[in-house]
Design an enzyme around this catalytic site. Structure first.
Site, short mmCIF file in Angstrom:
data_model
loop_
_atom_site.label_atom_id
_atom_site.label_comp_id
_atom_site.label_asym_id
_atom_site.label_seq_id
_atom_site.Cartn_x
_atom_site.Cartn_y
_atom_site.Cartn_z
N PRO A 1 -17.14 8.60 3.95
CG PRO A 1 -18.06 10.10 2.40
CD PRO A 1 -17.09 10.02 3.56
CG ASP A 2 -19.90 3.13 1.70
OD1 ASP A 2 -20.69 4.07 1.52
OD2 ASP A 2 -20.26 1.99 2.01
CG PHE A 3 -17.42 5.18 -3.83
CD1 PHE A 3 -17.48 6.05 -4.91
CD2 PHE A 3 -16.32 5.25 -3.00
CE1 PHE A 3 -16.48 6.97 -5.14
CE2 PHE A 3 -15.31 6.16 -3.22
CZ PHE A 3 -15.39 7.03 -4.30
NE ARG A 4 -19.49 -0.25 -6.32
CZ ARG A 4 -18.36 0.40 -6.51
NH1 ARG A 4 -17.66 0.82 -5.48
NH2 ARG A 4 -17.90 0.61 -7.73
CG ASN B 1 -10.05 2.55 1.81
OD1 ASN B 1 -10.97 2.35 1.02
ND2 ASN B 1 -10.04 2.05 3.03
CB ILE B 2 -7.49 7.34 -2.28
CG1 ILE B 2 -8.90 7.92 -2.08
CG2 ILE B 2 -7.48 6.35 -3.43
CD1 ILE B 2 -9.45 8.68 -3.30
CG ASP B 3 -8.35 6.73 3.84
OD1 ASP B 3 -7.32 6.17 4.27
OD2 ASP B 3 -9.45 6.15 3.77
CG HIS C 1 -8.13 2.11 -6.30
ND1 HIS C 1 -9.17 1.55 -5.60
CD2 HIS C 1 -7.92 1.30 -7.36
CE1 HIS C 1 -9.59 0.45 -6.22
NE2 HIS C 1 -8.84 0.28 -7.29
CB CYS D 1 3.09 19.63 -12.12
SG CYS D 1 3.11 20.52 -13.70
CB CYS E 1 2.75 23.45 -11.73
SG CYS E 1 4.49 23.31 -11.28
CB CYS F 1 5.99 24.37 -15.46
SG CYS F 1 4.81 23.03 -15.13
CG ASN G 1 -18.06 -6.57 3.63
OD1 ASN G 1 -17.44 -5.53 3.84
ND2 ASN G 1 -19.05 -6.65 2.76
#
Length: 243
Positions: free
Chosen positions: A32-35, A103-105, A120, A128, A149, A152, A213
């Protein structure tokens, strides 16, 4: 000559293409996107997503952050779509210099792309905060409440840029370098409303700026070629072997 033919010809002529992409690249993989109407920002939560995904919220409400993060931000089983695969092929053919993604996928890398500049960060990397040991996505998925972690006891944080956090300097420098050297820039699947990422496109100085787009963006008037369509539909019409 239609727009797809123009796009194809420009790709044939170019040798240092940069692709700058946003959420629309991965929505066709089921992320899913955000907007958009069905995006995360239009769903109901105890807190707005912008608040939950902020540095302050992560610090003050870490367990609540991870509850949302696991439910809505992690998609371990998704696969690359036609857009990811075409871009990887263009890089393999020596046409594409790099992918700059919001994207972060990790799907660009999964498709085979080598030079991916993740503005991003990535959900696939976690570290950690105390000893800086890195952990895979599986650590977050299998943990309960706040992941800690195993060496530690420090809190594990996703290697993603939250609201209120700055972008990584080296990633920015590499993106600026690639954009300034590009002979073609394809912008796809982004509304260009997330800053400072959206400002990066102005480092491109060439005359082959393509914007793909579904909906209009603030940069449409600057584009040499504007295609209001989904990326998958556009990229599926390209004959990659002939490019």
């Amino acid at each position: 000559m239609n727009k797809i033919e123009i796009l194809s010809n420009w790709i044939k002529e170019s040798h240092s293409i940069v692709f700058f992409g946003g959420a629309g690249v991965s929505t066709e993989s089921g992320i899913p996107d955000f907007r958009s109407v069905d995006g995360l920002y239009n769903q109901q939560y105890d807190y707005p997503p912008e608040t939950i995904l902020s540095h302050t919220f992560f610090r003050k409400n870490t367990a609540e952050f991870y509850k949302f993060y696991r439910a809505k931000m992690l998609c371990p089983d998704v696969e690359p779509n036609i857009t990811h695969k075409v871009l990887a092929k263009l890089e393999e053919k020596g046409k594409l210099t790099s992918v700059i993604t919001q994207n972060i996928d990790g799907l660009h890398q999964k498709a085979g792309s080598k030079r991916v500049l993740e503005l991003h960060g990535s959900t696939l990397r976690n570290y950690c905060e105390k000893c800086h040991k890195f952990f895979p996505l599986e650590t977050i998925l299998s943990s309960k409440d706040v992941p800690l972690c195993d060496e530690c006891g420090g809190i594990i944080k996703p290697d993603v840029v939250l609201y209120e956090e700055g972008l990584d300097d080296s990633t920015l420098k590499n993106a600026i370098h690639d954009l300034s050297k590009a002979d073609m820039l394809i912008i796809g699947g982004t509304s260009l409303t997330v800053y400072p990422a959206a400002n990066l496109i102005y480092y491109y100085r060439g005359n082959k700026l393509v914007l793909i787009n579904k909906t209009p963006t603030s940069a449409d008037s600057n584009a040499n070629l504007c295609i209001n369509d989904g990326l998958g539909n556009v990229f599926s019409q390209l004959d990659i072997d002939s490019l």
